[in-house]
Scaffold this motif. Structure first.
Motif, PDB file in Angstrom:
ATOM      1  N   VAL A  51       0.854  -1.195   0.000  1.00 34.32           N
ATOM      2  CA  VAL A  51       0.000   0.000   0.000  1.00 34.32           C
ATOM      3  C   VAL A  51       0.886   1.239   0.000  1.00 34.32           C
ATOM      4  N   THR A  52       0.595   2.180  -0.905  1.00 37.12           N
ATOM      5  CA  THR A  52       1.323   3.444  -0.942  1.00 37.12           C
ATOM      6  C   THR A  52       0.330   4.602  -0.899  1.00 37.12           C
ATOM      7  N   PHE A  53       0.727   5.664  -0.225  1.00 34.33           N
ATOM      8  CA  PHE A  53      -0.109   6.845  -0.083  1.00 34.33           C
ATOM      9  C   PHE A  53       0.368   7.933  -1.056  1.00 34.33           C
ATOM     10  N   SER A  54      -0.567   8.665  -1.614  1.00 39.08           N
ATOM     11  CA  SER A  54      -0.248   9.824  -2.444  1.00 39.08           C
ATOM     12  C   SER A  54      -0.691  11.066  -1.682  1.00 39.08           C
ATOM     13  N   ILE A  55       0.277  11.768  -1.104  1.00 36.14           N
ATOM     14  CA  ILE A  55       0.005  12.903  -0.228  1.00 36.14           C
ATOM     15  C   ILE A  55      -0.365  14.136  -1.055  1.00 36.14           C
ATOM     16  N   SER A  56      -1.370  14.862  -0.603  1.00 35.33           N
ATOM     17  CA  SER A  56      -1.804  16.048  -1.351  1.00 35.33           C
ATOM     18  C   SER A  56      -0.889  17.240  -1.128  1.00 35.33           C
ATOM     19  N   SER A  57      -0.383  17.409   0.094  1.00 33.31           N
ATOM     20  CA  SER A  57       0.316  18.642   0.449  1.00 33.31           C
ATOM     21  C   SER A  57       1.552  18.325   1.272  1.00 33.31           C
ATOM     22  N   ARG A  58       2.696  18.641   0.732  1.00 33.28           N
ATOM     23  CA  ARG A  58       3.954  18.327   1.401  1.00 33.28           C
ATOM     24  C   ARG A  58       4.223  19.325   2.525  1.00 33.28           C
ATOM     25  N   THR A  59       4.596  18.812   3.693  1.00 35.28           N
ATOM     26  CA  THR A  59       5.031  19.668   4.797  1.00 35.28           C
ATOM     27  C   THR A  59       6.411  19.212   5.257  1.00 35.28           C
ATOM     28  N   ASP A  60       7.209  20.159   5.732  1.00 36.93           N
ATOM     29  CA  ASP A  60       8.592  19.876   6.123  1.00 36.93           C
ATOM     30  C   ASP A  60       8.690  19.410   7.570  1.00 36.93           C
ATOM     31  N   ALA A  70      -4.665  12.586   1.554  1.00 41.18           N
ATOM     32  CA  ALA A  70      -3.941  11.673   0.671  1.00 41.18           C
ATOM     33  C   ALA A  70      -4.941  10.687   0.091  1.00 41.18           C
ATOM     34  N   HIS A  71      -4.619  10.132  -1.077  1.00 41.15           N
ATOM     35  CA  HIS A  71      -5.439   9.020  -1.537  1.00 41.15           C
ATOM     36  C   HIS A  71      -4.610   7.734  -1.469  1.00 41.15           C
ATOM     37  N   VAL A  72      -5.319   6.632  -1.309  1.00 41.17           N
ATOM     38  CA  VAL A  72      -4.665   5.339  -1.149  1.00 41.17           C
ATOM     39  C   VAL A  72      -5.547   4.248  -1.734  1.00 41.17           C
ATOM     40  N   ASP A  73      -4.940   3.284  -2.404  1.00 38.16           N
ATOM     41  CA  ASP A  73      -5.652   2.128  -2.934  1.00 38.16           C
ATOM     42  C   ASP A  73      -5.434   0.943  -2.005  1.00 38.16           C
ATOM     43  N   ILE A  74      -6.514   0.318  -1.580  1.00 38.51           N
ATOM     44  CA  ILE A  74      -6.422  -0.848  -0.706  1.00 38.51           C
ATOM     45  C   ILE A  74      -7.178  -2.005  -1.336  1.00 38.51           C
ATOM     46  N   ILE A 103      -6.155   9.629  11.707  1.00 40.64           N
ATOM     47  CA  ILE A 103      -7.027   9.730  10.543  1.00 40.64           C
ATOM     48  C   ILE A 103      -8.329  10.382  10.989  1.00 40.64           C
ATOM     49  N   ILE A 104      -8.749  11.427  10.291  1.00 34.85           N
ATOM     50  CA  ILE A 104      -9.962  12.140  10.645  1.00 34.85           C
ATOM     51  C   ILE A 104     -11.165  11.573   9.909  1.00 34.85           C
ATOM     52  N   LYS A 105     -10.975  11.281   8.618  1.00 32.43           N
ATOM     53  CA  LYS A 105     -12.114  10.886   7.783  1.00 32.43           C
ATOM     54  C   LYS A 105     -11.608  10.119   6.574  1.00 32.43           C
ATOM     55  N   ALA A 106     -12.419   9.191   6.079  1.00 35.54           N
ATOM     56  CA  ALA A 106     -12.126   8.462   4.843  1.00 35.54           C
ATOM     57  C   ALA A 106     -13.337   8.560   3.930  1.00 35.54           C
ATOM     58  N   ILE A 107     -13.095   8.747   2.640  1.00 31.59           N
ATOM     59  CA  ILE A 107     -14.167   8.814   1.643  1.00 31.59           C
ATOM     60  C   ILE A 107     -13.779   7.931   0.465  1.00 31.59           C
ATOM     61  N   ARG A 108     -14.680   7.042   0.067  1.00 31.91           N
ATOM     62  CA  ARG A 108     -14.419   6.227  -1.127  1.00 31.91           C
ATOM     63  C   ARG A 108     -14.572   7.096  -2.352  1.00 31.91           C
ATOM     64  N   VAL A 109     -13.592   7.021  -3.239  1.00 31.03           N
ATOM     65  CA  VAL A 109     -13.598   7.851  -4.445  1.00 31.03           C
ATOM     66  C   VAL A 109     -13.317   6.974  -5.659  1.00 31.03           C
ATOM     67  N   SER A 110     -13.463   7.566  -6.839  1.00 30.87           N
ATOM     68  CA  SER A 110     -13.236   6.800  -8.062  1.00 30.87           C
ATOM     69  C   SER A 110     -11.752   6.517  -8.247  1.00 30.87           C
ATOM     70  N   GLU A 111     -11.448   5.570  -9.103  1.00 28.71           N
ATOM     71  CA  GLU A 111     -10.070   5.114  -9.266  1.00 28.71           C
ATOM     72  C   GLU A 111      -9.170   6.149  -9.929  1.00 28.71           C
ATOM     73  N   ASP A 112      -9.748   7.195 -10.529  1.00 28.21           N
ATOM     74  CA  ASP A 112      -8.903   8.225 -11.139  1.00 28.21           C
ATOM     75  C   ASP A 112      -8.812   9.484 -10.279  1.00 28.21           C
ATOM     76  N   PHE A 113      -9.368   9.439  -9.065  1.00 27.19           N
ATOM     77  CA  PHE A 113      -9.278  10.606  -8.183  1.00 27.19           C
ATOM     78  C   PHE A 113      -7.837  10.758  -7.703  1.00 27.19           C
ATOM     79  N   HIS A 114      -7.341  11.997  -7.670  1.00 21.28           N
ATOM     80  CA  HIS A 114      -5.971  12.257  -7.216  1.00 21.28           C
ATOM     81  C   HIS A 114      -6.005  13.334  -6.142  1.00 21.28           C
ATOM     82  N   ALA A 115      -5.537  13.007  -4.956  1.00 24.11           N
ATOM     83  CA  ALA A 115      -5.625  13.916  -3.810  1.00 24.11           C
ATOM     84  C   ALA A 115      -4.881  15.219  -4.045  1.00 24.11           C
ATOM     85  N   ARG A 116      -3.767  15.164  -4.741  1.00 20.23           N
ATOM     86  CA  ARG A 116      -2.987  16.390  -4.969  1.00 20.23           C
ATOM     87  C   ARG A 116      -3.591  17.237  -6.079  1.00 20.23           C
ATOM     88  N   PHE A 117      -3.871  16.628  -7.223  1.00 14.16           N
ATOM     89  CA  PHE A 117      -4.278  17.413  -8.388  1.00 14.16           C
ATOM     90  C   PHE A 117      -5.740  17.835  -8.352  1.00 14.16           C
TER      91      PHE A 117
END
Length: 296
Positions: A51-60, A70-74, A103-117
């Motif tokens: 499992v890999t996460f795609s983070i929407s917003s990078r913080t230092d 972030a979005h994640v495929d499970i 984790i605050i909340k999870a929402i099921r989204v379509s397979e082409d949803f991208h958290a960053r873009f």
């Protein structure tokens, strides 16, 4: 994507002091990123594959998030139903303990949803305190704000200067560059730049202390842009720069120079929210549930 694989949009928060930043780093490093712990927790759910996460917003390192995403495929085995949103939140939070990540909340989204873009805006705020030296701060505040000065700030001057940041500008003078950060366009559109009174985390704090929140909203930011804008505005509030200096440096695309020129430290910076189009989200959620009926 496999019919047993589901994409989720996750909203999460963290206390950033003990991490190298939000993004994953090699596991051999002494200090890991928030993403390392998110992925460890997800692997304990016994998914099919990594499992890999795609983070929407990078913080230092040292920067906090009240809400990042972030979005994640499970993918689960064929004999296991997909996780409901609520169950996924509870399971991940169980495996994240005792880390200060939630984790605050999870929402099921379509397979082409991208958290960053797909994000339409990001809002940060920076906590500044005046009236004391760092060593005089309450211990519970020391990693959550910047003790910028023992002098108080000229707030009307800061408010005047902040408005020069609003709109579309080349922020070359208000960003950092290094070999590890790809050079992206410095042209950004700032939707909000404001300052407002804040409070201490402690109800009976020293009355000499004044807390302020510097808030900035945009679709995206250049590297260290918020911290550099904050330090410049504090310099305006202390009389080292004028509001017109901010305008000039924006137009000339060069970095402001003032006594003890600094970039505001990471400890006072918080990612407050990542926003998505509500109608877009509704259509994605409806589509994903229609595609996998009964899984929740």
């Amino acid at each position: 994507m496999s019919p047993n694989k589901v994409r989720y949009l996750l909203f999460f928060q963290y206390f950033g002091t003990k991490y190298s930043g939000v993004v994953r780093v090699p596991e051999t490093q002494a200090v890991l990123g928030v993403e390392n712990y998110l992925e460890r927790a997800a692997q304990k759910l016994r998914p099919v594959g990594k499992v890999t996460f795609s983070i929407s917003s990078r913080t230092d390192a040292g920067v906090h998030a009240i809400c990042n995403s972030a979005h994640v495929d499970i993918e689960r085995p064929p004999d296991k139903p997909s996780f409901s949103e609520d169950l996924l939140v509870k399971a991940l939070n169980f495996h994240l303990m005792p880390e200060p990540i939630s984790i605050i909340k999870a929402i099921r989204v379509s397979e082409d949803f991208h958290a960053r873009f797909k994000a339409i805006s990001r809002k940060y705020f920076y906590r500044v305190v005046t009236g004391c030296h760092y060593t005089d701060l309450p211990v519970f505040e020391r990693n959550l704000c910047w003790a910028a000065s023992e002098s108080h700030l000229d707030i009307p001057r800061i408010q005047e200067a902040a408005q020069f940041f609003v709109g579309t500008h080349d922020f070359s003078g208000f960003r950092s560059t290094n070999k590890d950060t790809p050079l992206k366009s410095p042209v950004k559109t700032l939707l909000q730049a404001s300052i407002s009174p804040s409070t201490s985390l402690l109800p009976n704090h020293n009355s000499n202390l004044q807390f302020w929140e510097f808030t900035f909203k945009s679709k995206s930011f250049a590297y260290n842009q918020v911290r550099r804008m904050t330090s410049a505005l504090v310099a305006v509030g202390l009389g080292h720069l004028t509001p017109q200096d901010i305008k000039l440096h924006l137009e000339e695309r060069r970095r402001p120079v003032f006594p003890r020129t600094i970039i505001a430290p990471p400890s006072g910076l918080f990612l407050k929210e990542v926003k998505y189009d509500e109608e877009d989200m509704k259509s994605y959620t409806t589509e994903s549930r229609r595609r996998s009926p009964g899984d929740t």
